[in-house]
Design a protein around this motif. Sequence first.
Motif, short mmCIF file in Angstrom:
data_model
loop_
_atom_site.label_atom_id
_atom_site.label_comp_id
_atom_site.label_asym_id
_atom_site.label_seq_id
_atom_site.Cartn_x
_atom_site.Cartn_y
_atom_site.Cartn_z
N MET A 146 0.85 -1.18 0.00
CA MET A 146 0.00 0.00 0.00
C MET A 146 0.89 1.24 0.00
O MET A 146 2.04 1.21 0.45
CB MET A 146 -0.91 0.01 1.24
CG MET A 146 -1.86 -1.17 1.32
SD MET A 146 -2.77 -1.22 2.88
CE MET A 146 -3.73 0.29 2.75
N THR A 147 0.34 2.32 -0.48
CA THR A 147 1.10 3.57 -0.49
C THR A 147 1.26 4.09 0.92
O THR A 147 0.49 3.76 1.82
CB THR A 147 0.38 4.62 -1.35
OG1 THR A 147 -0.93 4.82 -0.84
CG2 THR A 147 0.29 4.17 -2.80
N LYS A 148 2.29 4.90 1.11
CA LYS A 148 2.57 5.46 2.43
C LYS A 148 1.57 6.56 2.75
O LYS A 148 1.36 7.47 1.94
CB LYS A 148 4.00 6.02 2.46
CG LYS A 148 4.44 6.52 3.82
CD LYS A 148 5.90 6.97 3.75
CE LYS A 148 6.39 7.47 5.10
NZ LYS A 148 7.81 7.89 5.06
N PRO A 149 0.90 6.47 3.96
CA PRO A 149 -0.08 7.50 4.30
C PRO A 149 0.60 8.83 4.61
O PRO A 149 1.78 8.89 4.96
CB PRO A 149 -0.79 6.92 5.52
CG PRO A 149 0.15 5.96 6.11
CD PRO A 149 0.98 5.41 4.98
N SER A 156 -0.17 -0.84 5.60
CA SER A 156 0.66 0.12 4.86
C SER A 156 1.91 0.45 5.68
O SER A 156 2.05 0.02 6.84
CB SER A 156 -0.13 1.40 4.58
OG SER A 156 -0.33 2.12 5.78
N GLU A 157 2.78 1.22 5.09
CA GLU A 157 3.91 1.74 5.85
C GLU A 157 3.41 2.78 6.85
O GLU A 157 2.29 3.29 6.73
CB GLU A 157 4.91 2.42 4.91
CG GLU A 157 5.55 1.51 3.88
CD GLU A 157 6.52 2.29 3.01
OE1 GLU A 157 7.37 3.03 3.57
OE2 GLU A 157 6.42 2.18 1.78
N HIS A 158 4.24 3.06 7.86
CA HIS A 158 3.91 4.14 8.79
C HIS A 158 4.11 5.48 8.09
O HIS A 158 5.01 5.65 7.26
CB HIS A 158 4.78 4.05 10.04
CG HIS A 158 4.30 3.02 11.01
ND1 HIS A 158 3.68 3.33 12.19
CD2 HIS A 158 4.33 1.66 10.96
CE1 HIS A 158 3.37 2.22 12.84
NE2 HIS A 158 3.77 1.18 12.10
N SER A 159 3.27 6.40 8.49
CA SER A 159 3.33 7.73 7.88
C SER A 159 4.55 8.51 8.40
O SER A 159 5.33 8.01 9.22
CB SER A 159 2.06 8.51 8.21
OG SER A 159 2.05 8.82 9.61
#
Length: 704
Positions: free
Chosen positions: A101-104, A188-191
């Motif tokens: 997933m894209t990074k928030p 997702s990755e962490h923002s």
Amino acid sequence: QVFTFNTVEIKVHPSVEVKNGAPMSIVCHADISKSTNFQLKHNFTILKDGKVVFTTVSDRDKAQYDVSVARSSDTGDYECIVKAGRKTKSSNSLHVWVRGMTKPILTAEKNEVLEGEVVKLRCELPEEEPPLRFFFHKIKTNSAPKEKQTFEVHRNFSVVEFPVEEGDNILQFDCFARRNVKSQFENSEHSNTTLVTVREPFIKPTLTVGPPSNITEGDRIQFECSTVVAKMNDIEIILQKNKTILRSVRDKQLLKYSTVATLEDSGEYLCKVEQGRASKTTKMNVVVSELFPKPILATSMNKLDENKELKLSCDISDFQKANFSILRKNSNGDILLKNSKNLTLRVNVNDTGFYICKAEVKGIVKESKPVRISVYAPVSKPTLSVVSGLPEVVLGKPLWLICRSAMGTPPITFTFYKGNEIKKIVANDTYATFLDENIRLNDKSGYKCEARNNHSSGMKVSNILNITVIVPIKNASLGSIPYGEVEDGSETAFLCSVNEGSWPIHFRFFRKTDHEVLLYEKSENADRIMWRKKAMKRQDTGTYYCMASNRANVDVKSHPITISVILASWQKGVIAAFVLILIAGAAALTLWWFFNKKKKGKGPSVEMSGSPLTTNLTSEKLTRQNNDGDYYSGSGYIEDNENHMKSTDESKGPDLESADVEYTEVEVSTLDPHREIDSVPIHFPAPVQKGTETVYSEIRKANN
């Protein structure tokens, strides 16, 4: 131009699992067989999760849907539908998973806040599609992170608020998102990390107390709570002790509170400053020394008889300089008895209650522990009775007894006796009950009860209560004399009896018709009773039974008997005589008719022969005398034992051919021609010869 679909296939390049951000292609191929080589238009439609994502029309047998940058939103089930001419065919479903997933992106509304305010955060994934679950973290130094979760069904972003608490200084925030793919979770990755600086709206309050130490009861104690405020806007200072608010001020930076110290003032005090959501506190422990101990109330006795003397004394250990007072506790307020350390009074029952004394030194008032004084009036002689009222009990039933004492201060102890045996001891206010379930027929011992309380007079004993044991009725039976059939008009005696049962017994006699009819009832001190019905009638025919009962209130019914009222003997005789009269009359009429017919025919029907007397003899009547032993007139008699019966049908005429002929030998003695027997003269027309002769009579019997 004939064609047919063989297969429709769908494929993905490079594979069914694609990395997020990489390109991918969805290829649909139709395998069609044709009769000849002709052009055919193909309508291709590609669907993802049931929604159309691509359509095209081509002469070729395949079509391709290209995704230059694959995102997690491209994950789903793909299907291809091909339409040619009037024919349509679909491919199988193919699942494509775009991993990653894209990074928030995390943003904060303000980067600097005050204690008590909130930090508003927004976490967003622009290239992802909902539903998504968002996770926010609040991180501060030397503390575990705090997390909040939100679930967004229709949005690819979420907004939350974190309160800023006391002690927060520099805060860090981040977020990440999670989605569900085929029952599997993907994170997702962490923002990015966002920093927020916290400023204090006011300083931590300061709490002081004076005097600072050695506080003794009676000293005035003063508390001060202060703070420094950045903005004097809606600020409040509160002073508490054990969660009890003592005082508070608003829109001020200083709070003051003073009181006279007592032992109860010892404890933990808390000063709290609040502004909006911000709150700061300061605590302090205060110890107050005792000036004098609590007084002690002493009594000459705690339990005493009425009209006795009671002495009360209030004292403080090792301390004499105090103002004393003695009081009696009351729900509406304590009643002052005397402002003194000693009190003497003559008590009555109304003086029962709790007593206290108070001591005052330097404005400090202390109260002793309450002391209970019980004043007793003597119990009166108890009365023992049966709860139901009458001094009796049915055999096999329980017996409830109640013992009452009209006077006496409770609690009263009641003791129940059966004979000389103690059965039960009960402590109650004015009465007590006892249940005796072991009632026997041969119980001869009486009951009694004793009552006593704490009065010095001791116990009182009731009179002995003797109980009558009532035996229930058993086995009622009914008989009658005569039994079964009774003549009309005669007397009938009915006897109802029981096998056992206490007297008196109430007997009732019934006749059962369409309904029960009570005929007679009476109570007797006996186990049986006889009822005589003088004249029975035809309507008295029916079923009879009796019922017996006594004070056990149980009706016992006998077996029924049936009585039939028949005709009396004289009634039968009258009917028989009437019938015989009818028969005799009919016979007389028949004989009269017979003789008249015979006279008109052949003459006499009776012929006498064998004797000179038979020629002219026309009638005889021989009657036996009852008083002198003579047999018949002329001492003549008929010898029945020498009857000669002979049937003769000749020379008798046609009317007597069927008649029977009897020959009777008659012995005749000398007859006095002037004598009458029973006033019926018997005439002999021929001269009577001397001596005894034998006469034969021929008697012809008619058939009738």
